[in-house]
Design a protein around this motif. Structure first.
Motif, short mmCIF file in Angstrom:
data_model
loop_
_atom_site.label_atom_id
_atom_site.label_comp_id
_atom_site.label_asym_id
_atom_site.label_seq_id
_atom_site.Cartn_x
_atom_site.Cartn_y
_atom_site.Cartn_z
N ARG A 1 0.90 -1.07 -0.22
CA ARG A 1 0.07 -0.10 -0.08
C ARG A 1 0.81 1.32 -0.18
N LYS A 2 0.81 2.05 -0.93
CA LYS A 2 1.54 2.99 -1.09
C LYS A 2 0.66 4.42 -1.49
N GLU B 1 -3.70 8.03 -10.50
CA GLU B 1 -2.62 8.92 -10.77
C GLU B 1 -3.00 10.31 -10.42
N ALA C 1 -4.76 1.48 -8.56
CA ALA C 1 -4.04 2.74 -8.62
C ALA C 1 -4.77 4.07 -8.96
N ARG D 1 1.62 8.95 -8.53
CA ARG D 1 0.62 8.06 -7.85
C ARG D 1 -0.15 8.60 -6.73
N TYR E 1 -8.62 -0.24 -11.47
CA TYR E 1 -8.72 -1.72 -11.09
C TYR E 1 -8.00 -2.60 -12.01
N SER F 1 1.72 4.19 4.26
CA SER F 1 2.21 3.28 3.32
C SER F 1 2.78 2.26 4.07
N GLU G 1 -4.03 -4.83 -9.00
CA GLU G 1 -3.61 -3.39 -8.70
C GLU G 1 -4.87 -2.40 -8.76
N TRP H 1 -2.18 7.02 -4.92
CA TRP H 1 -2.88 5.69 -4.26
C TRP H 1 -2.23 4.32 -4.99
N GLU H 2 -1.78 3.73 -4.45
CA GLU H 2 -1.64 2.48 -5.15
C GLU H 2 -1.49 1.25 -4.27
N GLU H 3 -2.31 0.08 -4.38
CA GLU H 3 -2.53 -1.08 -3.72
C GLU H 3 -2.58 -2.22 -4.31
N THR H 4 -1.84 -3.12 -4.11
CA THR H 4 -1.49 -4.51 -4.69
C THR H 4 -1.67 -5.62 -3.81
#
Length: 238
Positions: A70-71, A220, A218, A225, A200, A80, A216, A227-230
């Motif tokens: 999680r970023k 932009e 995300a 970015r 998504y 994060s 993923e 939000w980025e969650e993977t």
């Protein structure tokens, strides 16, 4: 009815809610699909994500491990961090379904989840999405049901499904990539603090144990970015 069976049935019903309204087409054989993914018309997104026996390639004693990340670049959207989700396939004496025990995150962030009894779809898909929705709705002070319905509707009506080469631990597998932007053009986009751009992406490989290779989510932003969650399948993480 036992508590474990009730929880397992809840997972199946939750998956059905996400998949509701989809038309299910006959599916090719798993091996044939993996080899000919670039040559046949793609199935519906719901078929790939919610209708298949994703655990058919697993056996009792197997562990499916997923690296979680999680970023975020906005501190108001939370921290994060990296963690791990593990699914342990349990012995079962009847049918071709699976019993699954879950270890969701390390002790300092541990979430109660499962166990799941008599399931065929991979629980990590719904666990990841449900955790995401709780997190997202809390950060935005929004209604999780509204967000879930937006995702479900977008997967039904606007998802892009394409054949893809999925790389896992140096191996290239034939599979499908599903991409959707559920909040694009949403009436409440102005309240989503830039997260209306969330995309998504689901990478699914039929020959991979559990089939889910990577998910993923995300958004932009001009500075990078937001939000980025993977989650990503990790064959060495068991």
């Amino acid at each position: 009815m036992s508590a474990r069976r009730i929880i397992g049935l809840c997972l199946v019903l939750t998956a059905a809610l996400f998949a509701a309204g989809f038309l299910v087409e006959p599916l090719p054989a798993r091996a044939a699909e993996a080899q000919a993914a670039t040559e046949i018309a793609p199935p519906e997104a719901a078929d790939i994500l919610f209708e298949r026996h994703q655990l058919a390639g697993t056996k009792p004693g197997d562990t499916l491990a997923y690296a979680y990340t999680r970023k975020v670049t906005d501190a108001e959207l939370g921290p994060s961090f990296e963690d791990r989700i593990r699914l342990m396939i349990e012995p079962r004496t009847d049918g071709d379904a699976r019993d699954v025990r879950v270890d969701f995150f390390s002790p300092e962030r541990h979430h109660a989840a499962g166990p799941f009894e008599g399931v065929t779809t991979n629980p990590v898909l719904m666990l990841f999405l449900e955790n995401h929705l709780v997190d997202l709705s809390g950060r935005l002070k929004g209604n999780p049901r509204y967000l879930k319905n937006a995702i479900r509707s977008a997967l039904r009506d606007r998802a892009r499904v394409e054949a893809a080469d999925i790389t896992v631990d140096g191996r290239t597998l034939k599979g499908w990539r599903i991409t959707v932007k559920p909040f694009e053009g949403d009436a409440n986009a102005a309240r989503m603090r830039g997260l209306e751009s969330l995309t998504y992406t689901f990478d699914v490989a039929p020959d991979l144990p559990g089939e889910i290779a990577r998910i993923e989510i995300a958004a932009e932003a001009p500075g990078g970015r937001l939000w980025e969650e993977t989650i990503a399948y990790d064959p060495k993480g068991s």
